[in-house]
Design a protein around this motif. Structure first.
Motif, short mmCIF file in Angstrom:
data_model
loop_
_atom_site.label_atom_id
_atom_site.label_comp_id
_atom_site.label_asym_id
_atom_site.label_seq_id
_atom_site.Cartn_x
_atom_site.Cartn_y
_atom_site.Cartn_z
N MET A 191 1.01 -1.11 -0.21
CA MET A 191 -0.01 -0.23 0.55
C MET A 191 0.96 1.14 0.18
O MET A 191 0.70 1.85 -0.39
N ALA A 192 1.58 1.35 0.76
CA ALA A 192 2.61 2.07 0.45
C ALA A 192 3.62 2.39 -0.32
O ALA A 192 4.42 3.80 -0.64
N GLU A 193 4.27 1.62 -0.76
CA GLU A 193 5.34 1.34 -1.60
C GLU A 193 4.76 1.16 -3.20
O GLU A 193 5.78 1.25 -4.21
N GLY A 194 4.11 -0.06 -3.36
CA GLY A 194 3.28 0.09 -4.80
C GLY A 194 4.13 -1.43 -5.20
O GLY A 194 4.74 -1.84 -4.14
N PRO A 195 3.59 -2.32 -6.15
CA PRO A 195 2.16 -1.61 -7.41
C PRO A 195 0.86 -1.81 -6.31
O PRO A 195 1.00 -1.99 -5.46
N LYS A 196 -0.46 -1.10 -6.28
CA LYS A 196 -1.29 -0.69 -5.94
C LYS A 196 -2.00 -2.16 -6.05
O LYS A 196 -2.36 -3.30 -7.07
N PRO A 197 -2.10 -2.44 -4.78
CA PRO A 197 -3.23 -4.42 -4.10
C PRO A 197 -4.24 -3.58 -5.08
O PRO A 197 -5.13 -3.22 -5.71
N THR A 198 -4.65 -5.25 -5.36
CA THR A 198 -6.36 -5.33 -5.32
C THR A 198 -7.50 -4.35 -4.67
O THR A 198 -6.97 -4.31 -3.51
N THR A 199 -8.49 -3.25 -5.52
CA THR A 199 -8.81 -1.89 -4.60
C THR A 199 -10.24 -2.39 -5.68
O THR A 199 -10.37 -2.37 -6.63
N ARG A 200 -11.17 -1.82 -4.37
CA ARG A 200 -12.27 -1.15 -4.60
C ARG A 200 -13.22 -0.95 -3.96
O ARG A 200 -12.97 -0.46 -3.14
N THR A 201 -14.11 -0.31 -4.90
CA THR A 201 -15.04 1.28 -3.65
C THR A 201 -16.18 0.65 -3.19
O THR A 201 -17.09 -0.73 -3.71
N TYR A 202 -16.44 0.74 -1.72
CA TYR A 202 -17.73 0.17 -0.41
C TYR A 202 -17.84 1.27 0.08
O TYR A 202 -17.33 2.48 0.41
N THR A 203 -19.17 0.94 0.61
CA THR A 203 -19.84 2.00 1.41
C THR A 203 -19.28 2.05 2.75
O THR A 203 -19.94 0.36 3.19
N ILE A 204 -19.18 2.75 4.06
CA ILE A 204 -19.49 2.91 5.31
C ILE A 204 -20.73 3.03 5.63
O ILE A 204 -21.26 3.64 5.46
#
Length: 279
Positions: free
Chosen positions: A72-85
């Motif tokens: 998360m800090a250095e890359g590459p970007k992890p698999t990322t998804r958008t969700y709702t709290i």
């Protein structure tokens, strides 16, 4: 500065990027999984941010928490998804995120289906809730299961004397959820049991509504093909002001999130051009 009795404005909430631990995971309904997450950073996420979006970053198979944090800090970007709290409980450093359960048909759904206490995930957020202006005369809320968390959170934050209609489209009768909406919000639950086929249930119902006079605000979200039709109806046929219409596609049949985002941006720009030309 807000006092202890006044929730901070969304713009005043500090965003966090951190690791969170799973406290619990359970089925809210047959097709919805609620994962409760904790971390000290969640003490700064007020309850009023329920309905705001966040990013979750998923660990790769066999990856430990330290390795995900480095990625998360250095890359590459992890698999990322958008969700709702769905809920935030800062007093106990917890948030809830609801996931539509569709097996391994997507990395986030697969992760949520297997989540257990002690598991971990990356987190970034929160964004602002979608329905923060409570000065309307009438509210129109519509959501499929992907947007049920944002719609439910928005309804629960409305003034208790609010008037309006909420239309939810779920996969089965058993997927109905109790929502603490104001008594003046008329709730309708529609059943569309095949998410891979575009539905017309909500659009047909909304296009046939006899809406009252006065200021109407909307929170409409779900499958992008459905939402495009509703956006054009609300902004074009109904002539609602742009600032009073939240209409957002959260997913697209047949597309993963990254591909959907690109298509969505192009289509949204096209829709705005059509609305401008027609005005």
């Amino acid at each position: 500065m807000p006092n202890d009795m006044t929730p901070p404005k969304p713009s005043a909430v500090k965003r966090a990027t951190c690791m969170l631990e799973v406290l619990a995971a359970r089925r809210v309904t047959p097709n919805m999984i609620r994962v409760t997450l904790t971390g000290p950073e969640m003490a700064a996420i007020p309850a009023s941010t329920a309905g705001g979006h966040c990013k979750i970053m998923l660990p790769a198979e066999g990856q430990d928490a330290a390795a995900l944090a480095r990625q998360m800090a250095e890359g590459p970007k992890p698999t990322t998804r958008t969700y709702t709290i769905r809920h935030a409980r800062p007093e106990v450093c917890e948030i809830d995120i609801d996931f539509v359960a569709h097996g391994d048909n997507g990395p986030a759904s697969a992760w949520a289906a297997r989540a257990k206490p002690g598991d971990f995930i990356g987190f970034a957020g929160p964004g602002a809730p979608k329905l923060t202006d409570h000065e309307a005369d009438y509210y129109l809320i519509a959501a499929d299961m992907s947007a049920l968390p944002v719609a439910a959170a928005g309804l629960e934050q409305l003034p208790r004397d609010a008037q309006g209609i909420a239309i939810f489209e779920v996969l089965s009768e058993a997927d109905r959820q109790p929502i603490d909406a104001p008594a003046g919000i008329e709730q309708h639950w529609l059943i569309h049991d095949n998410a891979e086929v575009e539905s017309t249930l909500a659009t047909d119902m909304i296009e046939g509504l006899d809406l009252p006079e006065g200021r109407i605000k909307t929170l409409v979200a779900g499958e992008t093909g459905v939402i495009r039709r509703l956006r054009m109806h609300l902004r074009g046929d109904r002539a609602l002001p742009r600032g009073d219409v939240y209409a957002s596609g959260y997913w697209r049949i047949g597309l993963a999130e990254d591909a959907h985002r690109k298509v969505k941006n192009i289509e949204a720009a096209d829709d705005e051009a059509k609305l401008a030309a027609a005005s």
